[in-house]
Scaffold this motif. Sequence first.
Motif, short mmCIF file in Angstrom:
data_model
loop_
_atom_site.label_atom_id
_atom_site.label_comp_id
_atom_site.label_asym_id
_atom_site.label_seq_id
_atom_site.Cartn_x
_atom_site.Cartn_y
_atom_site.Cartn_z
N ILE A 169 -3.03 13.47 -42.87
CA ILE A 169 -4.24 12.76 -42.42
C ILE A 169 -5.35 13.78 -42.18
CG2 ILE A 169 -2.88 10.96 -41.31
CD1 ILE A 169 -3.69 12.23 -38.61
N THR A 170 -6.56 13.27 -42.20
CA THR A 170 -7.74 14.08 -41.90
C THR A 170 -8.62 13.29 -40.94
OG1 THR A 170 -7.70 15.08 -44.10
CG2 THR A 170 -9.74 15.28 -42.85
N SER A 171 -8.84 13.87 -39.75
CA SER A 171 -9.66 13.20 -38.75
C SER A 171 -10.61 14.20 -38.12
CB SER A 171 -8.78 12.56 -37.66
OG SER A 171 -8.11 13.56 -36.90
N ALA A 172 -11.65 13.67 -37.45
CA ALA A 172 -12.65 14.53 -36.83
C ALA A 172 -12.06 15.34 -35.68
CB ALA A 172 -13.83 13.69 -36.33
N GLU A 173 -11.13 14.74 -34.94
CA GLU A 173 -10.56 15.43 -33.78
C GLU A 173 -9.45 16.39 -34.15
OE1 GLU A 173 -9.34 12.57 -30.94
OE2 GLU A 173 -11.34 11.74 -30.62
N LEU A 174 -8.55 15.96 -35.05
CA LEU A 174 -7.36 16.76 -35.38
C LEU A 174 -7.56 17.64 -36.59
CD1 LEU A 174 -4.65 13.96 -34.87
CD2 LEU A 174 -5.40 15.70 -33.22
N GLY A 175 -8.55 17.33 -37.41
CA GLY A 175 -8.72 18.07 -38.65
C GLY A 175 -7.74 17.59 -39.70
N PRO A 224 -6.24 5.28 -38.25
CA PRO A 224 -5.98 6.27 -39.30
C PRO A 224 -5.43 7.59 -38.77
CG PRO A 224 -8.34 6.06 -38.92
CD PRO A 224 -7.68 4.95 -38.16
N SER A 225 -5.70 7.92 -37.50
CA SER A 225 -5.20 9.17 -36.92
C SER A 225 -3.83 9.01 -36.28
CB SER A 225 -6.18 9.71 -35.88
OG SER A 225 -7.44 9.98 -36.46
N TYR A 226 -3.30 7.78 -36.26
CA TYR A 226 -2.01 7.51 -35.63
C TYR A 226 -1.11 6.74 -36.61
CZ TYR A 226 -4.65 8.70 -31.42
OH TYR A 226 -5.44 9.33 -30.50
N PRO A 227 -0.69 7.37 -37.68
CA PRO A 227 0.14 6.66 -38.67
C PRO A 227 1.48 6.24 -38.08
CG PRO A 227 0.14 9.02 -39.11
CD PRO A 227 -0.88 8.79 -38.04
N THR A 228 1.89 5.03 -38.39
CA THR A 228 3.18 4.51 -37.96
C THR A 228 4.20 4.66 -39.09
OG1 THR A 228 2.60 2.29 -38.72
CG2 THR A 228 2.05 2.86 -36.44
N LEU A 229 5.45 4.30 -38.79
CA LEU A 229 6.49 4.39 -39.82
C LEU A 229 6.19 3.47 -41.00
CD1 LEU A 229 9.70 4.50 -37.59
CD2 LEU A 229 8.78 6.36 -38.99
N ALA A 230 5.71 2.25 -40.71
CA ALA A 230 5.37 1.32 -41.79
C ALA A 230 4.25 1.88 -42.65
CB ALA A 230 4.98 -0.03 -41.21
N TYR A 231 3.25 2.47 -42.01
CA TYR A 231 2.16 3.09 -42.76
C TYR A 231 2.67 4.28 -43.55
CZ TYR A 231 -2.12 5.80 -43.56
OH TYR A 231 -3.13 6.53 -44.13
N GLY A 232 3.61 5.05 -42.96
CA GLY A 232 4.17 6.18 -43.67
C GLY A 232 4.93 5.76 -44.91
N ILE A 233 5.71 4.69 -44.81
CA ILE A 233 6.46 4.20 -45.97
C ILE A 233 5.50 3.64 -47.02
CG2 ILE A 233 8.09 2.42 -46.72
CD1 ILE A 233 9.63 2.90 -44.17
N TYR A 234 4.41 3.04 -46.58
CA TYR A 234 3.39 2.58 -47.53
C TYR A 234 2.83 3.75 -48.33
CZ TYR A 234 -1.26 1.19 -49.11
OH TYR A 234 -2.39 0.98 -49.87
N THR A 235 2.50 4.84 -47.64
CA THR A 235 1.99 6.02 -48.35
C THR A 235 3.08 6.64 -49.22
OG1 THR A 235 2.52 7.46 -46.47
CG2 THR A 235 0.31 6.51 -46.55
N LEU A 236 4.33 6.58 -48.76
CA LEU A 236 5.44 7.12 -49.55
C LEU A 236 5.62 6.35 -50.85
CD1 LEU A 236 7.84 9.12 -49.66
CD2 LEU A 236 9.21 7.39 -48.48
#
Length: 304
Positions: free
Chosen positions: A82-88, A245-257
Amino acid sequence: MKNTHNLKKTRLSKMGALLWVLLVILFLYTVSLILPLLWGIFTSLKTQNEFRVNILGIPEGAPWNWAWGNFVYVMQNFYVHITSAELGSVDIGIEEMLLNTILYAVGGAFINTLVPCVVAYITAKFNYKFSGVIYMVVIVTMVLPVVGNTASEMQLVKELGIYDTIWGNWIQKANFMGMYYLVFYATFKGIPKDFSEAAYVDGAGETHVMIRIIFPLVMNIFGTVMLIKFISFWNDYQTPLLFLPSYPTLAYGIYTLSRSSDNDLNTVPMRMAACVLMVIPIVIIFAIFKEKLMSNISMGGVKE
């Protein structure tokens, strides 16, 4: 008398045939749910080479020789970039995704169950005009299709400063629209007034009656609704994708996978292994609370 007996016998025969048809349909529906689950589990225990030649079958060899290492590999190498303003620019591993999922699903399910429960109690308990308005608004919003409101909701949460925050998403879940408001409403309408009247005689206030007297009577329903909401939010990837977008969940992770073409995780067995890991907590929770949540609820009046 004989004609009446024959008529009853014919009706019973027709009902028996209908029952068998319904049982067959139910059996086929159950099989249609179980077979994909078994296929996913068996596929997660295959290597990619074995999957190419054995797509539908059970993994070859003894169970201890199956590809159990798929789960270990997924747990060690599954991440979301991920890319965010706070975390980079950072990589979020499965442990952090699990934490985000728990915060999102548990917190959201509790709030999304508590709010309709409280509103249903107030509208069912107090018979004033605005109660009827709220009831009609819920009915109308269920009947009329509401589409295309995501863009306006996105703009609103950004203006309020709650975009891309877990607590802000909990606020988004604080609404009483939907079927479960009607479930709680009907439940509260069915509770005898003897419970609250006995508390009023003892000097209890409205808040005390609601929290200490009435709510304990609907705890099984509250828990059931919360479990349903929890499973829904656990499997939800679209809301975290849009609003967290800065806090991906497992479901979001599997979607990206499923859309990724990077490294050894881009195989069907690895993807199935990730899905199985995601399902395990749901199965455990249901196994623990099954008896309590599925039990019948009985309520009686106050005995003199």
